[in-house]
Scaffold this motif. Structure first.
Motif, PDB file in Angstrom:
ATOM      1  N   UNK A  82      -7.419   3.381  -2.350  1.00 24.23           N
ATOM      2  CA  UNK A  82      -8.738   2.827  -2.014  1.00 24.23           C
ATOM      3  C   UNK A  82      -9.854   3.768  -2.451  1.00 24.23           C
ATOM      4  N   UNK A  83      -9.627   5.063  -2.313  1.00 22.73           N
ATOM      5  CA  UNK A  83     -10.635   6.047  -2.714  1.00 22.73           C
ATOM      6  C   UNK A  83     -10.945   5.927  -4.200  1.00 22.73           C
ATOM      7  N   UNK A  84      -9.904   5.680  -5.000  1.00 26.08           N
ATOM      8  CA  UNK A  84     -10.123   5.546  -6.444  1.00 26.08           C
ATOM      9  C   UNK A  84     -10.925   4.292  -6.767  1.00 26.08           C
ATOM     10  N   UNK A  93      -4.825   9.169  -9.824  1.00 26.34           N
ATOM     11  CA  UNK A  93      -3.583   8.777 -10.503  1.00 26.34           C
ATOM     12  C   UNK A  93      -2.835   7.710  -9.711  1.00 26.34           C
ATOM     13  N   UNK A  94      -3.226   7.514  -8.437  1.00 25.23           N
ATOM     14  CA  UNK A  94      -2.547   6.556  -7.574  1.00 25.23           C
ATOM     15  C   UNK A  94      -3.103   5.158  -7.797  1.00 25.23           C
ATOM     16  N   UNK A  95      -2.204   4.235  -8.111  1.00 26.13           N
ATOM     17  CA  UNK A  95      -2.601   2.847  -8.315  1.00 26.13           C
ATOM     18  C   UNK A  95      -1.505   1.957  -7.751  1.00 26.13           C
ATOM     19  N   UNK A  96      -1.853   1.134  -6.761  1.00 23.41           N
ATOM     20  CA  UNK A  96      -0.863   0.277  -6.119  1.00 23.41           C
ATOM     21  C   UNK A  96      -0.729  -1.025  -6.906  1.00 23.41           C
ATOM     22  N   UNK A  97       0.266  -1.046  -7.770  1.00 18.58           N
ATOM     23  CA  UNK A  97       0.495  -2.221  -8.609  1.00 18.58           C
ATOM     24  C   UNK A  97       1.881  -2.771  -8.313  1.00 18.58           C
ATOM     25  N   UNK A  98       1.978  -4.051  -7.929  1.00 18.33           N
ATOM     26  CA  UNK A  98       3.299  -4.620  -7.614  1.00 18.33           C
ATOM     27  C   UNK A  98       4.205  -4.654  -8.832  1.00 18.33           C
ATOM     28  N   UNK A 346      -4.112  -3.446  -3.770  1.00 15.74           N
ATOM     29  CA  UNK A 346      -3.250  -4.125  -4.740  1.00 15.74           C
ATOM     30  C   UNK A 346      -4.061  -5.065  -5.609  1.00 15.74           C
ATOM     31  N   UNK A 347      -5.012  -5.790  -5.010  1.00 19.41           N
ATOM     32  CA  UNK A 347      -5.844  -6.734  -5.763  1.00 19.41           C
ATOM     33  C   UNK A 347      -6.628  -6.037  -6.854  1.00 19.41           C
ATOM     34  N   UNK A 348      -7.172  -4.862  -6.526  1.00 24.06           N
ATOM     35  CA  UNK A 348      -7.987  -4.135  -7.507  1.00 24.06           C
ATOM     36  C   UNK A 348      -7.133  -3.511  -8.600  1.00 24.06           C
ATOM     37  N   UNK A 350      -5.228  -5.053 -10.486  1.00 27.36           N
ATOM     38  CA  UNK A 350      -5.197  -5.979 -11.612  1.00 27.36           C
ATOM     39  C   UNK A 350      -6.521  -5.999 -12.398  1.00 27.36           C
ATOM     40  N   UNK A 351      -7.516  -5.274 -11.879  1.00 24.06           N
ATOM     41  CA  UNK A 351      -8.815  -5.220 -12.551  1.00 24.06           C
ATOM     42  C   UNK A 351      -8.826  -4.024 -13.505  1.00 24.06           C
ATOM     43  N   UNK A 352      -9.077  -4.213 -14.787  1.00 19.22           N
ATOM     44  CA  UNK A 352      -9.106  -3.099 -15.731  1.00 19.22           C
ATOM     45  C   UNK A 352     -10.120  -2.044 -15.310  1.00 19.22           C
ATOM     46  N   UNK A 353      -9.696  -0.784 -15.406  1.00 20.54           N
ATOM     47  CA  UNK A 353     -10.595   0.316 -15.019  1.00 20.54           C
ATOM     48  C   UNK A 353     -11.458   0.753 -16.202  1.00 20.54           C
TER      49      UNK A 353
END
Length: 353
Positions: A82-84, A93-98, A346-348, A350-353
């Motif tokens: 969430x912080x990212x 570096x943390x990204x919650x992607x299913x 998780x929703x975010x 899928x959004x390109x950074x």
């Protein structure tokens, strides 16, 4: 098999399951859209010799510690993700992607992912069952589930006796599943990290960056770098060291059409390739399986350990708060908030950074 073929096959499978719903019900299956469940009354005790051994008793105590560690690790994971999102100027570096084969990972990884999930979940539930026996709580039933294409399993201790058990017994039974996933992650992590560089026979090119030296030299995904300037390279570190030592490169490449030699120049020491280890065909499936066993078990340990509604971590959190006389509704409110934050994270993804 392509992703489209994979998902079409799944839809056909579920259409057949729904078509034969009545027949499957007679065999003990419960069928819902995209959910298939098989439940059976089971033996009340599981592996009593193991359950009553000194080794397992010690494991149960350590399991509580590991479960608490996983709980804080799960919370940290969610909050870091969430912080990212909230501070994009400081990417994490943390990204919650299913993990979804054909969507977030290549479809060819599906067999390894499903096998890893199946083994990990069965062992997770088996630990719950053995710990129930260890703490004199009968196991009422158990079974298997299939959610879309993800396999799962479950055991159900006798609810009334579980509720009447001491807090220590409850925590041991709940924690055993989390702990075995964390232990498995610890076992497979060194295998996933140290085997590839030992067994690698070159550098496999997975992709190229547009308008770079490699891209402009018609180097394609699937090519293997065997040596640079006559120096054999089998790890990314070795490749980097050779690239940093000069700007003139003679590459020996293994391609589908045989060996190709290329002379390249890169003042920036940058070829522009995405790389990984090139492993022998008879080794690669095992290493891939080891990698997914680590990823699946570590993910299960942290997310199932987090205090979220329906997770083991949520049950531990609730039992501890009840012991110190904090209303269960407060526990549910905190867990519900964390579930919401997890969904946002998780929703975010899928959004390109």
């Amino acid at each position: 098999m392509s992703a489209i073929e994979f998902f079409v096959g799944l839809l056909v499978f579920w259409a057949l399951v729904l078509l034969f719903r009545s027949y499957l019900a007679k065999k003990g299956f419960t069928v819902y859209p995209l959910l298939l469940m098989w439940r059976k009354e089971t033996r009340t005790s599981w592996f009593p010799r193991v359950a009553n051994s000194r080794t397992f008793k010690i494991f149960e105590v350590l399991a509580i510690v590991l479960a608490i560690v996983s709980m804080f690790g799960g919370i940290y994971l969610i909050m870091t993700a969430l912080t990212s999102i909230l501070t994009p100027s400081k990417p994490s570096a943390v990204k919650l992607e299913p993990i979804i084969p054909g969507v977030t990972v290549n479809i060819d990884q599906a067999p390894y992912i499903l096998l890893s999930i199946g083994i990990s979940v069965v062992l997770h539930e088996l630990m719950h069952a053995i710990s129930s026996t260890s703490n004199k709580i009968p196991v009422r039933s158990g079974g298997f589930i299939l959610l879309f294409f993800f396999p799962g399993a479950f055991v159900e201790p006798e609810e009334s006796q579980f509720k009447e058990s001491p807090l220590s017994s409850k925590l041991k039974v709940i924690s055993a599943g989390i702990a075995i996933n964390l232990v498995l992650a610890g076992i497979f992590l060194p295998l996933a990290i140290y085997l590839p560089p030992i067994l690698s026979q070159g550098i496999l090119i997975e992709g190229t960056v547009p308008n770079t030296v490699a891209y402009n030299s018609s180097i394609h995904p699937g090519y293997v770098i065997e040596s640079v300037n006559g120096i054999k390279v089998t790890t990314p570190t070795q490749l980097k060291n050779v690239l940093d030592s000069t700007t003139q490169y003679h590459l020996k490449l293994l391609t589908p059409n045989g060996v190709v030699n290329l002379n390249l120049t890169s003042p920036s020491h940058f070829l522009g390739v995405y790389i990984t280890y090139y492993l022998p065909s008879y080794v690669s499936p095992f290493v891939t399986f080891f990698v997914w066993m680590f990823i699946v078990n570590f993910s299960l340990a942290l997310l199932n350990g987090a205090p979220l509604i329906i997770t083991d971590g949520g049950k531990i959190f609730t039992e501890i708060l009840k012991k110190i006389h904090i209303n269960e509704n407060i526990s549910m409110a905190i867990q519900g908030l964390l579930v919401l934050l997890l969904i946002i994270a998780i929703s975010f993804s899928f959004i390109p950074q």
